[in-house]
Design a protein around this motif. Structure first.
Motif, short mmCIF file in Angstrom:
data_model
loop_
_atom_site.label_atom_id
_atom_site.label_comp_id
_atom_site.label_asym_id
_atom_site.label_seq_id
_atom_site.Cartn_x
_atom_site.Cartn_y
_atom_site.Cartn_z
N MET A 1 61.90 36.15 25.84
CA MET A 1 62.60 34.95 26.24
C MET A 1 62.13 34.46 27.60
N ALA A 2 60.83 34.50 27.81
CA ALA A 2 60.28 34.06 29.08
C ALA A 2 60.64 32.60 29.31
N GLY A 3 61.03 32.30 30.54
CA GLY A 3 61.38 30.94 30.88
C GLY A 3 62.82 30.56 30.58
N HIS A 4 63.56 31.45 29.96
CA HIS A 4 64.95 31.17 29.64
C HIS A 4 65.85 32.01 30.54
N GLY A 5 66.76 31.36 31.22
CA GLY A 5 67.69 32.07 32.08
C GLY A 5 68.91 32.50 31.30
N GLY A 6 69.69 33.33 31.90
CA GLY A 6 70.93 33.78 31.28
C GLY A 6 72.08 32.86 31.62
N TRP A 7 73.27 33.35 31.29
CA TRP A 7 74.48 32.57 31.51
C TRP A 7 74.66 32.22 32.98
N SER A 8 74.40 33.15 33.87
CA SER A 8 74.61 32.87 35.30
C SER A 8 73.66 31.78 35.78
N ASP A 9 72.43 31.76 35.28
CA ASP A 9 71.49 30.70 35.65
C ASP A 9 71.98 29.34 35.14
N TYR A 10 72.44 29.32 33.90
CA TYR A 10 72.94 28.09 33.30
C TYR A 10 74.14 27.57 34.08
N ARG A 11 75.08 28.47 34.37
CA ARG A 11 76.29 28.09 35.10
C ARG A 11 75.94 27.57 36.49
N ALA A 12 75.04 28.26 37.19
CA ALA A 12 74.66 27.84 38.54
C ALA A 12 74.01 26.46 38.50
N ARG A 13 73.17 26.22 37.50
CA ARG A 13 72.53 24.92 37.38
C ARG A 13 73.56 23.83 37.12
N ARG A 14 74.51 24.10 36.22
CA ARG A 14 75.55 23.10 35.92
C ARG A 14 76.43 22.84 37.14
N LEU A 15 76.75 23.87 37.91
CA LEU A 15 77.57 23.67 39.11
C LEU A 15 76.81 22.87 40.17
N ARG A 16 75.51 23.10 40.29
CA ARG A 16 74.71 22.31 41.24
C ARG A 16 74.72 20.84 40.82
N GLU A 17 74.59 20.60 39.53
CA GLU A 17 74.63 19.23 39.03
C GLU A 17 75.98 18.60 39.32
N ALA A 18 77.05 19.36 39.16
CA ALA A 18 78.40 18.84 39.37
C ALA A 18 78.68 18.60 40.84
N ALA A 19 77.93 19.25 41.72
CA ALA A 19 78.21 19.16 43.15
C ALA A 19 77.51 17.97 43.80
N THR A 20 76.83 17.15 43.03
CA THR A 20 76.16 16.00 43.61
C THR A 20 77.20 15.00 44.12
N ALA A 21 76.72 13.99 44.80
CA ALA A 21 77.61 13.02 45.43
C ALA A 21 78.26 12.07 44.43
N HIS A 22 77.99 12.19 43.15
CA HIS A 22 78.55 11.29 42.16
C HIS A 22 79.95 11.73 41.77
N PRO A 23 80.95 10.89 41.97
CA PRO A 23 82.34 11.28 41.69
C PRO A 23 82.58 11.64 40.23
N GLU A 24 81.80 11.06 39.30
CA GLU A 24 82.02 11.38 37.89
C GLU A 24 81.67 12.83 37.58
N TYR A 25 80.91 13.48 38.43
CA TYR A 25 80.57 14.88 38.20
C TYR A 25 81.70 15.83 38.59
N GLU A 26 82.69 15.33 39.29
CA GLU A 26 83.83 16.17 39.63
C GLU A 26 84.49 16.70 38.36
N GLN A 27 84.59 15.85 37.34
CA GLN A 27 85.18 16.26 36.07
C GLN A 27 84.34 17.35 35.42
N ALA A 28 83.03 17.26 35.55
CA ALA A 28 82.15 18.29 34.98
C ALA A 28 82.45 19.65 35.61
N GLY A 29 82.72 19.67 36.90
CA GLY A 29 83.07 20.92 37.57
C GLY A 29 84.38 21.49 37.05
N LEU A 30 85.34 20.61 36.79
CA LEU A 30 86.62 21.06 36.23
C LEU A 30 86.43 21.61 34.82
#
Length: 99
Positions: A1-30
């Motif tokens: 599974m080279a190039g594929h991260g685990g759950w923690s990588d996926y979660r960290a990536r999604r949280l980084r995306e949610a932490a951007t300055a766009h207010p609509e991403y606040e819901q994604a964090g919730l």
């Protein structure tokens, strides 16, 4: 599974995306936090997604989406998921402060 991260990588990536300055991403964090709570409780109980989903009357992919933050369950569905795990979820609206 080279190039594929685990759950923690996926979660960290999604949280980084949610932490951007766009207010609509606040819901994604919730959504992610709700999914994390469901997943963590299911794992604490040693249950598989398939077992919980079948008992709750939903598909395993639907439960997977909820746990991944990509699907938001209705309150009725969340109640069925909790019952399938013989547990309860407490929903708090707003924050309480000590008087």
């Amino acid at each position: 599974m080279a190039g594929h991260g685990g759950w923690s990588d996926y979660r960290a990536r999604r949280l980084r995306e949610a932490a951007t300055a766009h207010p609509e991403y606040e819901q994604a964090g919730l959504d992610l936090r709700l999914g994390d709570m469901v997943r963590e409780r299911r794992l604490e109980l040693g249950l598989t997604q398939a077992v919980v989903a079948e008992s709750a009357g939903i598909s395993q992919p639907a439960l997977s989406r909820i746990e991944g933050g990509g699907g938001v369950p209705t309150l009725a569905m969340l109640d069925r998921i909790a019952r399938a795990m013989h547990t309860t979820f407490t929903i708090t609206v707003g924050e309480q402060t000590a008087a």
